[in-house]
Design an enzyme around this catalytic site. Structure first.
Site, PDB file in Angstrom:
ATOM      1  CE  LYS A   1       8.015 -12.969 -17.444  1.00 11.55           C
ATOM      2  NZ  LYS A   1       7.725 -13.984 -18.427  1.00 11.55           N
TER       3      LYS A   1
ATOM      4  CE  LYS B   1       9.492  -8.747 -20.449  1.00 14.75           C
ATOM      5  NZ  LYS B   1       9.024  -9.433 -21.625  1.00 14.75           N
TER       6      LYS B   1
HETATM    7  P1  ATP Z   1       8.338 -13.096 -22.121  1.00 11.98           P
HETATM    8  O1  ATP Z   1       8.724 -13.493 -23.519  1.00 11.98           O
HETATM    9  O2  ATP Z   1       9.386 -12.392 -21.371  1.00 11.98           O
HETATM   10  O3  ATP Z   1       7.577 -14.122 -21.382  1.00 11.98           O
HETATM   11  P2  ATP Z   1       6.164 -11.850 -23.154  1.00 11.98           P
HETATM   12  O4  ATP Z   1       6.519 -10.923 -24.246  1.00 11.98           O
HETATM   13  O5  ATP Z   1       5.551 -13.163 -23.475  1.00 11.98           O
HETATM   14  O6  ATP Z   1       7.390 -11.962 -22.264  1.00 11.98           O
HETATM   15  P3  ATP Z   1       5.598 -10.010 -21.198  1.00 11.98           P
HETATM   16  O7  ATP Z   1       4.397  -9.233 -20.948  1.00 11.98           O
HETATM   17  O8  ATP Z   1       6.746  -9.261 -21.665  1.00 11.98           O
HETATM   18  O9  ATP Z   1       5.196 -11.155 -22.178  1.00 11.98           O
HETATM   19  O10 ATP Z   1       5.967 -10.816 -19.866  1.00 11.98           O
HETATM   20  C1  ATP Z   1       4.950 -11.060 -19.043  1.00 11.98           C
HETATM   21  C2  ATP Z   1       4.328 -12.392 -19.325  1.00 11.98           C
HETATM   22  O11 ATP Z   1       4.695 -13.280 -18.291  1.00 11.98           O
HETATM   23  C3  ATP Z   1       2.847 -12.289 -19.218  1.00 11.98           C
HETATM   24  O12 ATP Z   1       2.290 -12.028 -20.481  1.00 11.98           O
HETATM   25  C4  ATP Z   1       2.403 -13.623 -18.680  1.00 11.98           C
HETATM   26  O13 ATP Z   1       2.070 -14.462 -19.757  1.00 11.98           O
HETATM   27  C5  ATP Z   1       3.620 -14.162 -18.000  1.00 11.98           C
HETATM   28  N1  ATP Z   1       3.507 -14.269 -16.528  1.00 11.98           N
HETATM   29  C6  ATP Z   1       3.962 -15.314 -15.805  1.00 11.98           C
HETATM   30  N2  ATP Z   1       3.768 -15.138 -14.503  1.00 11.98           N
HETATM   31  C7  ATP Z   1       3.146 -13.948 -14.347  1.00 11.98           C
HETATM   32  C8  ATP Z   1       2.668 -13.229 -13.222  1.00 11.98           C
HETATM   33  N3  ATP Z   1       2.806 -13.656 -11.978  1.00 11.98           N
HETATM   34  N4  ATP Z   1       2.087 -12.032 -13.472  1.00 11.98           N
HETATM   35  C9  ATP Z   1       1.949 -11.559 -14.715  1.00 11.98           C
HETATM   36  N5  ATP Z   1       2.375 -12.203 -15.816  1.00 11.98           N
HETATM   37  C10 ATP Z   1       2.970 -13.391 -15.644  1.00 11.98           C
END
Ligand code: ATP
Length: 579
Positions: free
Chosen positions: A248, A419
């Site tokens: 991630k 996540k």
């Molecule tokens: P956070 O604040 O925890 O980053 P968020 O609210 O921005 O989360 P979430 O969908 O909850 O977004 O967490 C997933 C985010 O992580 C995705 O939107 C993407 O931008 C990012 N990401 C990073 N690496 C990956 C991956 N390998 N696969 C999918 N998403 C990823």
């Protein structure tokens, strides 16, 4: 008969006067039903205070000073008089109304809209004067009430309290006869992301129109999102069988569309950000083997082979000095999904299939890489991969389902992606992305600045922002400057309609929900002082010991942590054990 702009102005007056969610919907339904399909399209944009979908250029390029000049020449008053009135009223739309337009209510919605498009498209030398002339011209034909709304739209300050979601619900009733269709309509919106185009199609074909939307080149889909769990074994409960665990990356989401020689990068907020990342566009052009494709990934800042923090990357989000910052803060994109390939939508293909196609579409290079990962059904393997990722300085992992149901679901935060971050693993506190809706004046050493920010979570059910916490710590000198700059254009004279605040928490300054900040908190407690979840639980929920972490430029207000997520966290984490 084309609908007159005066009718749109009366409709806006009506919307402004109501505060009930249901009443608002009723008014929307009534008005949209009387419009032709092409007027539905235009009215959808205008009612949201814009002139097109997010992914197109919608800024008119009219600064307040330019609008004042237009009002003065249309109403034949001096700049001094208009400026004085503006100081008193704080709203140039109201000033234009009070100065009185001379139009005879002949303007049509189409005419006004096309003038806005012409204002947007005026470019090159003398474009400012051209924009002012166009605006003056339309103001001369406008009545006082019409002038008020023309100015507010031109300045991007319509703010009727109508959210995208309220419009979609109204479309369901007006064009498909039932609110029960709202989910199907929302799903289509997540794919087509053009509220005007969707409204027009629904007005023409009813619910059948939802079948016509699929991913298209040049039009971004909403990003698929991930759920969170409290413990690693929970991942196995939610994703039985093989899990694809991926690194991630803590950067910015990017969707790349390649249509022959044309490449566009879209942000998570669906804006075209190609100009801000020229090196990614150039590198993607070389690395992508396919003629047409849509790819999903995360851009990160990289220095000497090391991934740098999110804050550094955000400096790349700029209009000026792009070349300088391109050298100063170089970037790399890690691709993790493919949504379209050579004329075919892949949204309905399983993740393993998509991953295979992704790998065969990309040539790994210095700036374009495939996300690293392992696939296994064993928890110890996943755990070890997580630890290795954290050691490499990454945020954690995203565990992805590999089953037949692992389709790409635009805009959905489902259990196909989970996540798991190092903060959760260390039993540390949660972070929340919240919309700033108010501020309290500072005292003592904070005099002249804000003392605290009032922050809200997003309630998707009623499209409202409900306050959840008051953040007063964690700000550096630089944060104060940046927050002031970001909040200033969002200032509102009265409480914005989409915001819910308890009487005990009224701030000194209100803001339209527009800026999202990440906040670390220790605990979620019941609280009569906050509005979050109040209509579901008997009391509101509040975040205790909040601390500001960073601004989230990459998120819009409706991307804020939802009230539903907060309720789920509250239930799991802070429920007292039964005796
Ligand atoms: P956070 O604040 O925890 O980053 P968020 O609210 O921005 O989360 P979430 O969908 O909850 O977004 O967490 C997933 C985010 O992580 C995705 O939107 C993407 O931008 C990012 N990401 C990073 N690496 C990956 C991956 N390998 N696969 C999918 N998403 C990823």
């Amino acid at each position: 008969m084309p609908t007159l702009f005066k009718d749109l102005a009366s409709f806006y007056d009506e919307l402004e006067a109501v505060s009930s969610h249901l009443k608002l919907r009723e008014i929307l339904v009534r008005f949209f039903k009387r419009l032709s399909a092409s007027e539905v399209k235009i009215t959808a944009y205008l009612t949201l205070g814009t002139i097109g979908p997010h992914y197109e250029k919608t800024e008119l390029g009219i600064a307040e000073k330019m609008a004042i000049r237009a009002v003065c020449s249309a109403c034949d008053v001096s700049k001094e008089k208009a400026t004085k009135l503006l100081k008193q009223q704080g709203d140039l739309g109201g000033v234009a109304e009070s100065l009185g337009g001379r139009g005879k209510n002949q303007l049509t919605i189409q005419q006004v809209y096309h003038t806005f498009l012409a204002v947007r498209d005026a470019s090159g030398g003398g474009s400012q004067d051209k924009k002012i002339q166009l605006l003056t011209g339309i103001l001369k034909s406008a009545s006082p009430a019409e002038a008020k709304y023309i100015i507010r739209i031109a300045l991007g300050k319509l703010r009727l309290g109508v959210a995208d979601k309220s419009l979609l619900d109204a479309f369901a009733i007006a064009f498909t006869g039932s609110i029960d269709n709202k989910e199907m309509i929302e799903d289509s919106y997540n794919v087509c992301t053009d509220i005007g185009g969707l409204g027009e199609a629904l007005a023409k074909k009813g619910i059948k129109a939802t079948r016509q939307f699929d991913i298209a080149l040049g039009r971004p889909v909403q990003s698929m999102l991930a759920q969170r769990v409290n413990e690693v074994p929970e991942i196995l409960e939610k994703i039985p069988g093989e899990i694809a665990a991926e690194e991630k990356y803590d950067g910015e989401r990017m969707q790349i569309h390649k249509d022959g020689a044309r490449l566009i990068a879209f942000s998570r907020r669906l804006e075209n950000i190609s100009a801000q990342y020229p090196e990614i566009i150039e590198a993607a052009r070389k690395s992508i083997k396919a003629k047409t494709t849509v790819l999903d990934g995360e851009v990160v800042a990289v220095k000497n082979g090391k991934i740098m923090p999110f804050q550094l990357l955000m400096q790349r989000r700029r209009k000026y000095n792009i070349e300088e910052y391109r050298v100063k803060i170089p970037t790399v994109i890690f691709l993790f999904d493919i949504l379209y390939l050579n004329g075919e939508s892949l949204l309905k293909r399983s993740y393993p299939e998509r991953k295979k196609l992704l790998a065969s579409t990309i040539r790994d290079s210095e700036r374009v890489k495939l996300a690293g990962g392992v696939t296994s059904a064993r928890i110890d393997v996943i755990q070890a991969f997580f630890e290795k990722s954290v050691k490499r300085g990454l945020e954690g992992i995203i565990a992805k389902s590999t089953g037949p149901e692992s389709l790409y679901k635009p805009g959905k935060r489902g259990w196909a992606w989970i996540k798991w971050k190092k903060e959760y693993a260390q039993g540390m506190r949660e972070t929340f992305d919240l919309a700033v809706v108010g501020s309290y004046a500072g005292k003592g050493s904070r005099k002249g600045r804000f003392g605290a920010l009032l922050c809200a979570a997003y309630n998707k059910q009623n499209a409202q922002f409900e306050t959840f916490t008051k953040v007063g710590s964690g700000f550096t000198e630089k944060d104060f400057v940046q927050l002031k700059k970001a909040l200033h254009p969002l200032e509102a004279r009265t409480k914005p309609k989409l915001v819910r605040i308890e009487k005990t928490m009224l701030p000194d300054t209100y803001y339209e929900p527009g800026l999202v900040i990440e906040v670390l908190g220790a605990e979620i407690t019941d609280s009569p002082n906050h509005a979050a979840a109040k209509d579901v639980l008997k009391t509101g929920l509040a975040l205790r010991f909040p601390r500001f972490i960073r601004i989230r430029k990459d998120k819009g207000p409706t991307d804020a942590t939802t009230v539903k997520e907060i309720i789920a966290l509250h239930k799991k984490k802070y429920k007292k054990p039964a005796r």
